[in-house]
Design a protein around this motif. Structure first.
Motif, PDB file in Angstrom:
ATOM      1  N   PHE A 152      11.991  18.620  -9.616  1.00 44.08           N
ATOM      2  CA  PHE A 152      12.910  18.283 -10.709  1.00 44.08           C
ATOM      3  C   PHE A 152      13.415  16.844 -10.579  1.00 44.08           C
ATOM      4  CE2 PHE A 152      13.953  23.061 -10.745  1.00 44.08           C
ATOM      5  CZ  PHE A 152      12.994  23.302 -11.718  1.00 44.08           C
ATOM      6  N   ILE A 153      13.717  16.415  -9.372  1.00 44.97           N
ATOM      7  CA  ILE A 153      14.174  15.029  -9.167  1.00 44.97           C
ATOM      8  C   ILE A 153      13.048  14.057  -9.491  1.00 44.97           C
ATOM      9  CG2 ILE A 153      14.934  13.366  -7.418  1.00 44.97           C
ATOM     10  CD1 ILE A 153      16.366  15.730  -6.028  1.00 44.97           C
ATOM     11  N   MET A 154      11.842  14.423  -9.124  1.00 38.01           N
ATOM     12  CA  MET A 154      10.695  13.587  -9.429  1.00 38.01           C
ATOM     13  C   MET A 154      10.542  13.419 -10.946  1.00 38.01           C
ATOM     14  SD  MET A 154       6.823  13.939  -7.864  1.00 38.01           S
ATOM     15  CE  MET A 154       7.381  14.026  -6.163  1.00 38.01           C
ATOM     16  N   GLY A 155      10.738  14.508 -11.669  1.00 37.76           N
ATOM     17  CA  GLY A 155      10.657  14.434 -13.131  1.00 37.76           C
ATOM     18  C   GLY A 155      11.737  13.557 -13.719  1.00 37.76           C
ATOM     19  N   ASP A 156      12.954  13.659 -13.204  1.00 36.72           N
ATOM     20  CA  ASP A 156      14.058  12.825 -13.706  1.00 36.72           C
ATOM     21  C   ASP A 156      13.788  11.341 -13.446  1.00 36.72           C
ATOM     22  OD1 ASP A 156      15.390  15.104 -14.513  1.00 36.72           O
ATOM     23  OD2 ASP A 156      16.705  15.177 -12.752  1.00 36.72           O
ATOM     24  N   LEU A 157      13.288  11.043 -12.249  1.00 32.64           N
ATOM     25  CA  LEU A 157      13.015   9.648 -11.903  1.00 32.64           C
ATOM     26  C   LEU A 157      11.851   9.110 -12.725  1.00 32.64           C
ATOM     27  CD1 LEU A 157      13.507   7.157 -10.151  1.00 32.64           C
ATOM     28  CD2 LEU A 157      12.073   8.211  -8.369  1.00 32.64           C
ATOM     29  N   PHE A 158      10.809   9.910 -12.871  1.00 30.59           N
ATOM     30  CA  PHE A 158       9.656   9.491 -13.669  1.00 30.59           C
ATOM     31  C   PHE A 158      10.098   9.191 -15.095  1.00 30.59           C
ATOM     32  CE2 PHE A 158       6.042  10.097 -16.455  1.00 30.59           C
ATOM     33  CZ  PHE A 158       5.027   9.425 -15.788  1.00 30.59           C
ATOM     34  N   ARG A 159      10.874  10.086 -15.668  1.00 28.41           N
ATOM     35  CA  ARG A 159      11.330   9.921 -17.050  1.00 28.41           C
ATOM     36  C   ARG A 159      12.099   8.609 -17.221  1.00 28.41           C
ATOM     37  NH1 ARG A 159      14.376  13.866 -16.984  1.00 28.41           N
ATOM     38  NH2 ARG A 159      12.799  15.394 -17.664  1.00 28.41           N
ATOM     39  N   GLU A 160      13.008   8.349 -16.300  1.00 28.45           N
ATOM     40  CA  GLU A 160      13.856   7.156 -16.417  1.00 28.45           C
ATOM     41  C   GLU A 160      13.036   5.870 -16.371  1.00 28.45           C
ATOM     42  OE1 GLU A 160      17.679   5.011 -14.213  1.00 28.45           O
ATOM     43  OE2 GLU A 160      17.128   7.069 -13.710  1.00 28.45           O
ATOM     44  N   GLU A 168      15.834  -0.535  -7.169  1.00 26.43           N
ATOM     45  CA  GLU A 168      17.284  -0.473  -7.218  1.00 26.43           C
ATOM     46  C   GLU A 168      17.758   0.642  -6.293  1.00 26.43           C
ATOM     47  OE1 GLU A 168      15.665  -1.636 -11.305  1.00 26.43           O
ATOM     48  OE2 GLU A 168      15.185  -0.228  -9.712  1.00 26.43           O
ATOM     49  N   PRO A 169      18.925   0.500  -5.674  1.00 32.77           N
ATOM     50  CA  PRO A 169      19.395   1.512  -4.715  1.00 32.77           C
ATOM     51  C   PRO A 169      19.386   2.933  -5.266  1.00 32.77           C
ATOM     52  CG  PRO A 169      20.784  -0.434  -4.599  1.00 32.77           C
ATOM     53  CD  PRO A 169      19.846  -0.642  -5.756  1.00 32.77           C
ATOM     54  N   GLU A 170      19.797   3.102  -6.532  1.00 30.37           N
ATOM     55  CA  GLU A 170      19.838   4.461  -7.084  1.00 30.37           C
ATOM     56  C   GLU A 170      18.434   5.036  -7.267  1.00 30.37           C
ATOM     57  OE1 GLU A 170      20.233   1.552 -10.614  1.00 30.37           O
ATOM     58  OE2 GLU A 170      20.892   1.717  -8.511  1.00 30.37           O
ATOM     59  N   HIS A 171      17.480   4.163  -7.590  1.00 31.17           N
ATOM     60  CA  HIS A 171      16.108   4.635  -7.722  1.00 31.17           C
ATOM     61  C   HIS A 171      15.514   4.968  -6.351  1.00 31.17           C
ATOM     62  CE1 HIS A 171      15.579   2.561 -11.894  1.00 31.17           C
ATOM     63  NE2 HIS A 171      16.065   3.785 -11.988  1.00 31.17           N
ATOM     64  N   TRP A 172      15.831   4.161  -5.362  1.00 32.83           N
ATOM     65  CA  TRP A 172      15.336   4.445  -4.021  1.00 32.83           C
ATOM     66  C   TRP A 172      15.917   5.761  -3.505  1.00 32.83           C
ATOM     67  CZ3 TRP A 172      11.674   3.906  -0.721  1.00 32.83           C
ATOM     68  CH2 TRP A 172      11.866   4.240   0.624  1.00 32.83           C
ATOM     69  N   THR A 173      17.201   5.982  -3.743  1.00 35.27           N
ATOM     70  CA  THR A 173      17.841   7.224  -3.304  1.00 35.27           C
ATOM     71  C   THR A 173      17.162   8.433  -3.944  1.00 35.27           C
ATOM     72  OG1 THR A 173      19.977   6.137  -2.942  1.00 35.27           O
ATOM     73  CG2 THR A 173      20.001   8.524  -3.245  1.00 35.27           C
ATOM     74  N   ALA A 174      16.908   8.345  -5.239  1.00 33.62           N
ATOM     75  CA  ALA A 174      16.233   9.443  -5.931  1.00 33.62           C
ATOM     76  C   ALA A 174      14.817   9.625  -5.392  1.00 33.62           C
ATOM     77  CB  ALA A 174      16.208   9.179  -7.430  1.00 33.62           C
ATOM     78  N   TYR A 175      14.132   8.524  -5.152  1.00 37.45           N
ATOM     79  CA  TYR A 175      12.754   8.600  -4.641  1.00 37.45           C
ATOM     80  C   TYR A 175      12.715   9.316  -3.290  1.00 37.45           C
ATOM     81  CZ  TYR A 175       8.264   7.090  -2.756  1.00 37.45           C
ATOM     82  OH  TYR A 175       7.018   7.068  -2.190  1.00 37.45           O
ATOM     83  N   VAL A 176      13.634   8.990  -2.420  1.00 41.92           N
ATOM     84  CA  VAL A 176      13.688   9.637  -1.103  1.00 41.92           C
ATOM     85  C   VAL A 176      13.864  11.146  -1.259  1.00 41.92           C
ATOM     86  CG1 VAL A 176      15.066   9.869   1.011  1.00 41.92           C
ATOM     87  CG2 VAL A 176      14.527   7.593   0.113  1.00 41.92           C
ATOM     88  N   LYS A 187       0.840  -1.200   0.000  1.00 45.85           N
ATOM     89  CA  LYS A 187       0.000   0.000   0.000  1.00 45.85           C
ATOM     90  C   LYS A 187       0.872   1.247   0.000  1.00 45.85           C
ATOM     91  CE  LYS A 187      -3.628  -0.191   2.581  1.00 45.85           C
ATOM     92  NZ  LYS A 187      -4.517  -0.175   3.773  1.00 45.85           N
ATOM     93  N   VAL A 188       0.574   2.172  -0.920  1.00 44.42           N
ATOM     94  CA  VAL A 188       1.314   3.422  -1.137  1.00 44.42           C
ATOM     95  C   VAL A 188       2.821   3.217  -1.133  1.00 44.42           C
ATOM     96  CG1 VAL A 188      -0.538   4.933  -0.346  1.00 44.42           C
ATOM     97  CG2 VAL A 188       1.119   4.134   1.331  1.00 44.42           C
ATOM     98  N   GLY A 189       3.262   2.107  -1.737  1.00 41.01           N
ATOM     99  CA  GLY A 189       4.692   1.884  -1.942  1.00 41.01           C
ATOM    100  C   GLY A 189       5.484   1.552  -0.697  1.00 41.01           C
TER     101      GLY A 189
END
Length: 292
Positions: free
Chosen positions: A245-253, A221-229, A211-213
C-alpha cells in the motif's frame, strides 16, 4: 590478517603486468574510479579493460591471474556452455582477492577496438601502440536517466498496477516466495523507474541515481525517502500488505508529478480500481469462495 592494498599499489600491480605481458597492448579504466565525483570507499571495484593481441591464450591458460593476488572467488560470466560457442568479442574475469580488493577485468581484441563501445567514464592508463583515440574528460553522459516517452510512461504505470494484483493474490494464498518476488522485482522495478524520472525532473537530468537506486537517499526528498524505506518488509504477511500500500501511494505521488511535468495522462481509473481491489483482497477471508 591481510590488509587492503592501496589504490596506488593496485594500479602499480595492474600496469606492471600489462607492461610486461606482450599480449596486453592497452589498458582502459571504466566505472566509479574514473568518476572524480563518485564516493570513495573500500569496496570500489577496479573496472579494467585489457586490449589484447591474443585472447585465446589468456583465456585458456589462467595462471597469469595470480599476478594480481590470491583469489577468494572468481566469476567468468562470458564462459560458454559449450567451448565451440566461445565469443571473440570480450571475456570478463570478475575477481575478488583475499585483501578485499576486486578487479573486474575484461579482455577485448586489440584489432577490434574500432567496434568497442566507448564509455563516458573512461580513462586511458596505457597504450603501447597508439591504438586508442584519446578519451574526453570522464563524465556521466552515458549514465544519465533518459526522460520517458508518453508510451514508456504509460507502460510503466500499467505494469506497476497490473503486477500489484499478483502480489495481492500471492499474499492471500500465503505463497510467500511468489508474493515477495512480484513485490520486490516487477512492482519495485516500476517504482524505481518512476523515482528515477522524478529525480531527473528535479535535477534537470544531471544526477545519476546509481545502480538499483543506490543514491536515492541522497537525491530524494526526505519524505519520499522515508516512504521508500517503508516499502521494504520482512516475511510477515501483514507487513507485506502495508509495504504494498505504501508503494502504491509513493508511486502515485511521483507518477502524477511526472505526468504533470510532461503533459502525460496518468491512469487514474486503473489506479483507483486496482487500489480498491487490493484493499478488498486484503480483508478477504482465507476461506472465501468468491473474490467479490
Amino acid at each position: 590478517m591481510v590488509f587492503l592494498r592501496s589504490e596506488h599499489e593496485m594500479f602499480r600491480t595492474i600496469l606492471q603486468f600489462a607492461q610486461e605481458d606482450e599480449r596486453v597492448r592497452a589498458v582502459i579504466m571504466n566505472g566509479s574510479r574514473a568518476n572524480p565525483h563518485a564516493p570513495r570507499d573500500i569496496f570500489q571495484d577496479y573496472d579494467i579493460v585489457f586490449l589484447v593481441s591474443s585472447m585465446e591464450s589468456l583465456i585458456r591458460d589462467r595462471r597469469w591471474i595470480s599476478s594480481f593476488g590470491e583469489l577468494i572467488i572468481m566469476q567468468t560470466p562470458d564462459e560458454p556452455m559449450e567451448p565451440a560457442s566461445m565469443s571473440c568479442d570480450r571475456f570478463a574475469f570478475l575477481m575478488l582477492f583475499t585483501d578485499g580488493n576486486r578487479i573486474d577485468l575484461t579482455l577485448c581484441p586489440a584489432d577490434n577496438i574500432a567496434n568497442w563501445p566507448r564509455d563516458s567514464l573512461s580513462v586511458l592508463l596505457l597504450d603501447k601502440d597508439g591504438l586508442v583515440e584519446p578519451f574526453p574528460t570522464p563524465s556521466l553522459q552515458d549514465y544519465k536517466t533518459i526522460p520517458p516517452t508518453a508510451q514508456i510512461y504509460a507502460n510503466s504505470c500499467n505494469e506497476f498496477w497490473w503486477v500489484s494484483t499478483y502480489v495481492a493474490k500471492g499474499l492471500w494464498r500465503r505463497e510467500l516466495p511468489y508474493a515477495k518476488f512480484m513485490l520486490d522485482r516487477p512492482v519495485r522495478d516500476m517504482l524505481h523507474l518512476m523515482l528515477e524520472w522524478h529525480i531527473g525532473i528535479q535535477t534537470d537530468f544531471a544526477a545519476n541515481p546509481g545502480k538499483v537506486g543506490k543514491y536515492f537517499k541522497k537525491l530524494l526528498e526526505p519524505e519520499h525517502w522515508t516512504a521508500y524505506v517503508q516499502t521494504f518488509s520482512d516475511a510477515d504477511y501483514e507487513h507485506m500488505w502495508q509495504a504494498l500500500f505504501i508503494m502504491g501511494d509513493l508511486f502515485r505521488e511521483v507518477a502524477l508529478g511526472v505526468a504533470n511535468y510532461y503533459g502525460y495522462e496518468y491512469p487514474t481509473q486503473d489506479d483507483q480500481r486496482v487500489t480498491n481491489y487490493l484493499h478488498h483482497v486484503h480483508i478477504l477471508p482465507a476461506d472465501a469462495k468468491d473474490i467479490f
